[in-house]
Design a protein around this motif. Structure first.
Motif, short mmCIF file in Angstrom:
data_model
loop_
_atom_site.label_atom_id
_atom_site.label_comp_id
_atom_site.label_asym_id
_atom_site.label_seq_id
_atom_site.Cartn_x
_atom_site.Cartn_y
_atom_site.Cartn_z
N LEU A 22 -2.87 -2.47 -10.70
CA LEU A 22 -3.81 -1.91 -9.73
C LEU A 22 -3.10 -0.97 -8.77
CD1 LEU A 22 -6.65 -1.79 -8.47
CD2 LEU A 22 -6.00 -3.79 -7.10
N CYS A 23 -1.96 -1.38 -8.26
CA CYS A 23 -1.20 -0.55 -7.33
C CYS A 23 -0.79 0.77 -7.98
CB CYS A 23 0.04 -1.29 -6.83
SG CYS A 23 -0.34 -2.65 -5.71
N LYS A 24 -0.31 0.69 -9.21
CA LYS A 24 0.08 1.91 -9.93
C LYS A 24 -1.11 2.84 -10.14
CE LYS A 24 4.04 0.08 -12.46
NZ LYS A 24 4.57 -0.27 -13.79
N ALA A 25 -2.25 2.27 -10.50
CA ALA A 25 -3.44 3.08 -10.75
C ALA A 25 -3.90 3.78 -9.47
CB ALA A 25 -4.56 2.21 -11.31
N ILE A 26 -3.93 3.06 -8.38
CA ILE A 26 -4.35 3.67 -7.11
C ILE A 26 -3.33 4.72 -6.68
CG2 ILE A 26 -4.80 3.26 -4.66
CD1 ILE A 26 -5.86 0.47 -5.49
N ALA A 27 -2.05 4.40 -6.81
CA ALA A 27 -1.00 5.35 -6.43
C ALA A 27 -1.13 6.65 -7.21
CB ALA A 27 0.37 4.72 -6.64
N GLU A 28 -1.39 6.55 -8.49
CA GLU A 28 -1.56 7.75 -9.32
C GLU A 28 -2.79 8.54 -8.88
OE1 GLU A 28 -1.70 6.60 -13.42
OE2 GLU A 28 0.36 5.88 -13.42
N ASP A 29 -3.86 7.84 -8.58
CA ASP A 29 -5.11 8.50 -8.21
C ASP A 29 -5.01 9.27 -6.90
OD1 ASP A 29 -6.41 7.70 -10.49
OD2 ASP A 29 -7.51 6.07 -9.52
N ILE A 30 -4.21 8.79 -5.96
CA ILE A 30 -4.16 9.45 -4.65
C ILE A 30 -2.95 10.36 -4.48
CG2 ILE A 30 -5.47 7.58 -3.61
CD1 ILE A 30 -2.90 6.71 -2.17
N PHE A 31 -2.06 10.40 -5.45
CA PHE A 31 -0.79 11.11 -5.30
C PHE A 31 -0.97 12.59 -4.92
CE2 PHE A 31 2.97 13.37 -6.84
CZ PHE A 31 3.95 12.67 -6.17
N PHE A 32 -1.91 13.27 -5.53
CA PHE A 32 -2.05 14.71 -5.29
C PHE A 32 -3.10 15.06 -4.24
CE2 PHE A 32 -0.14 14.60 -9.55
CZ PHE A 32 0.97 15.38 -9.30
N LEU A 33 -3.64 14.06 -3.57
CA LEU A 33 -4.60 14.33 -2.51
C LEU A 33 -3.87 14.85 -1.26
CD1 LEU A 33 -6.83 11.14 -2.75
CD2 LEU A 33 -7.27 13.39 -3.74
N LEU A 37 -5.95 12.70 3.74
CA LEU A 37 -6.82 11.83 2.95
C LEU A 37 -6.05 10.62 2.44
CD1 LEU A 37 -9.59 11.31 1.85
CD2 LEU A 37 -9.09 12.84 -0.05
N GLN A 38 -4.82 10.83 2.00
CA GLN A 38 -3.98 9.71 1.57
C GLN A 38 -3.80 8.72 2.72
OE1 GLN A 38 -0.22 11.13 0.08
NE2 GLN A 38 -1.17 12.42 -1.46
N GLU A 39 -3.59 9.24 3.90
CA GLU A 39 -3.40 8.39 5.07
C GLU A 39 -4.65 7.54 5.36
OE1 GLU A 39 -2.03 8.76 9.73
OE2 GLU A 39 -1.89 10.50 8.43
N LYS A 40 -5.82 8.16 5.27
CA LYS A 40 -7.06 7.42 5.50
C LYS A 40 -7.25 6.32 4.45
CE LYS A 40 -9.48 11.14 7.81
NZ LYS A 40 -10.59 12.10 7.75
N ILE A 41 -6.94 6.63 3.22
CA ILE A 41 -7.06 5.64 2.14
C ILE A 41 -6.11 4.48 2.38
CG2 ILE A 41 -6.67 5.24 -0.32
CD1 ILE A 41 -7.69 8.17 -0.74
N LEU A 42 -4.86 4.80 2.71
CA LEU A 42 -3.88 3.75 2.96
C LEU A 42 -4.25 2.90 4.18
CD1 LEU A 42 -0.56 5.59 2.09
CD2 LEU A 42 -1.63 3.71 0.83
N GLU A 43 -4.80 3.52 5.20
CA GLU A 43 -5.24 2.76 6.37
C GLU A 43 -6.34 1.78 6.00
OE1 GLU A 43 -6.40 5.54 9.40
OE2 GLU A 43 -4.34 6.19 9.75
N ASN A 60 4.70 5.64 -4.44
CA ASN A 60 4.62 7.09 -4.25
C ASN A 60 5.64 7.62 -3.25
OD1 ASN A 60 2.60 7.30 -6.10
ND2 ASN A 60 0.97 7.64 -4.65
N SER A 61 6.49 6.75 -2.75
CA SER A 61 7.49 7.15 -1.76
C SER A 61 6.84 7.84 -0.57
CB SER A 61 8.56 8.05 -2.38
OG SER A 61 9.21 7.38 -3.44
N PHE A 62 5.70 7.33 -0.15
CA PHE A 62 5.01 7.89 1.00
C PHE A 62 5.75 7.55 2.28
CE2 PHE A 62 0.65 7.48 -1.24
CZ PHE A 62 0.76 8.74 -1.77
N THR A 63 5.75 8.49 3.17
CA THR A 63 6.30 8.24 4.50
C THR A 63 5.20 8.28 5.56
OG1 THR A 63 6.78 10.59 4.77
CG2 THR A 63 8.56 9.19 3.94
#
Length: 65
Positions: A22-33, A37-43, A60-63
């Motif tokens: 699940l984590c991998k699937a979500i990470a892939e789906d939001i990677f190019f957003l 928007l990524q921040e809102k999803i992660l929040e 995704n190595s998000f900071t």
């Protein structure tokens, strides 16, 4: 608040393999957003289940957030 509880319960009911998938699937789906928007999803995910949001950030190595 009820939706967060349902999402949390669902996530916690998954096996470790299912959680990883699940984590991998979500990470892939939001990677190019866009970052905002990524921040809102992660929040939103963090409110439901902090572990889920943290795992996606690692994948995704998000900071952001």
């Amino acid at each position: 608040m009820m939706q967060s509880a349902q999402a949390r319960d669902f996530y916690r009911s998954l096996s470790e393999k299912e959680k990883t998938e699940l984590c991998k699937a979500i990470a892939e789906d939001i990677f190019f957003l866009e970052d905002s928007l990524q921040e809102k999803i992660l929040e939103a995910l963090h409110k439901a289940e902090p572990e889920l949001a943290e795992e996606i950030k690692k994948i995704n190595s998000f900071t952001i957030y």
